[in-house]
Design a protein around this motif. Structure first.
Motif, PDB file in Angstrom:
ATOM      1  N   PRO A  43       0.852  -1.186   0.000  1.00 36.16           N
ATOM      2  CA  PRO A  43       0.000   0.000   0.000  1.00 36.16           C
ATOM      3  C   PRO A  43       0.891   1.240   0.000  1.00 36.16           C
ATOM      4  O   PRO A  43       1.913   1.284   0.678  1.00 36.16           O
ATOM      5  N   VAL A  44       0.542   2.239  -0.808  1.00 36.13           N
ATOM      6  CA  VAL A  44       1.314   3.473  -0.910  1.00 36.13           C
ATOM      7  C   VAL A  44       0.429   4.613  -0.406  1.00 36.13           C
ATOM      8  O   VAL A  44      -0.683   4.802  -0.896  1.00 36.13           O
ATOM      9  N   TYR A  45       0.930   5.336   0.589  1.00 29.11           N
ATOM     10  CA  TYR A  45       0.178   6.422   1.218  1.00 29.11           C
ATOM     11  C   TYR A  45       0.833   7.767   0.900  1.00 29.11           C
ATOM     12  O   TYR A  45       2.031   7.846   0.678  1.00 29.11           O
ATOM     13  N   LEU A  46       0.026   8.835   0.919  1.00 27.83           N
ATOM     14  CA  LEU A  46       0.509  10.171   0.663  1.00 27.83           C
ATOM     15  C   LEU A  46      -0.048  11.119   1.725  1.00 27.83           C
ATOM     16  O   LEU A  46      -1.218  11.033   2.098  1.00 27.83           O
ATOM     17  N   THR A  47       0.798  11.989   2.222  1.00 24.40           N
ATOM     18  CA  THR A  47       0.390  13.072   3.104  1.00 24.40           C
ATOM     19  C   THR A  47       1.293  14.265   2.788  1.00 24.40           C
ATOM     20  O   THR A  47       2.193  14.153   1.963  1.00 24.40           O
ATOM     21  N   ILE A  48       1.031  15.404   3.419  1.00 22.65           N
ATOM     22  CA  ILE A  48       1.860  16.575   3.140  1.00 22.65           C
ATOM     23  C   ILE A  48       2.546  17.066   4.402  1.00 22.65           C
ATOM     24  O   ILE A  48       2.029  16.937   5.508  1.00 22.65           O
ATOM     25  N   GLY A  49       3.724  17.640   4.213  1.00 22.32           N
ATOM     26  CA  GLY A  49       4.545  18.105   5.325  1.00 22.32           C
ATOM     27  C   GLY A  49       4.083  19.414   5.930  1.00 22.32           C
ATOM     28  O   GLY A  49       4.589  19.816   6.973  1.00 22.32           O
TER      29      GLY A  49
END
Length: 172
Positions: A43-49
């Motif tokens: 699974p590949v997850y994305l969030t922002i800094g």
């Protein structure tokens, strides 16, 4: 991440009024089944800094988005094909899949996207990958390094506890 030199360096390169959205990608191989063939996926997850660390990975905040499930092909030994060759094929499949998944992000990072902030104002935002969070096996996979060595420097795993910094890895 807010005090990172990279963030400020990229921000200086952008047109006046534009801003950086530092993107964090995370993956971790997981077992989907235990008894019917041992199926697995990444699974590949994305969030922002731009979000505070305490909020970023909190499930109730919905600040982390699942962007892909990458399949893991179990190496089936074929007559005359080496296990190493099958492993390399799977590594290439992972990298090509990530290229496909992240290609829209690459284009948005270069051109920028107009986004509306919480106060209703519109801004030109450049989402740029700043970090990839992964455990050791995924670090080796992402950086194309041999398992048992450091993904960042040219040092064997048995010498990683040394205080001195090792020589940087190169792609040669």
């Amino acid at each position: 991440m807010w005090s990172a030199h990279g963030w400020h360096a990229v921000q200086k390169l952008l047109p006046l009024g534009a801003t950086v959205a530092p993107v964090i990608i995370a993956s971790n191989k997981m077992q989907l089944t235990n008894f019917s063939g041992g199926k697995a996926a990444y699974p590949v997850y994305l969030t922002i800094g731009n979000l505070p660390k305490a909020l970023r990975w909190k499930p109730s905040a919905q600040a982390c988005v699942l962007i892909a499930y990458l399949s893991v092909i179990k190496p089936v030994k074929k007559k005359g094909v080496l296990k190493k060759k099958l492993h390399l094929r799977n590594c290439e499949l992972f990298h090509q899949s990530m290229v496909e998944v992240l290609s829209p992000l690459k284009e948005a990072g270069l051109k920028g996207e107009v986004m509306t902030s919480s106060d209703g104002k519109r801004h030109m935002v450049h989402p740029i990958i700043f970090s990839y969070v992964a455990d050791y096996p995924e670090q080796c996979l992402v950086t194309c390094t041999k398992y048992g060595t450091c993904p960042k420097c040219c040092r064997r795993a048995s010498t990683l506890e040394k205080i001195t910094i090792g020589r940087d890895c190169t792609q040669t």
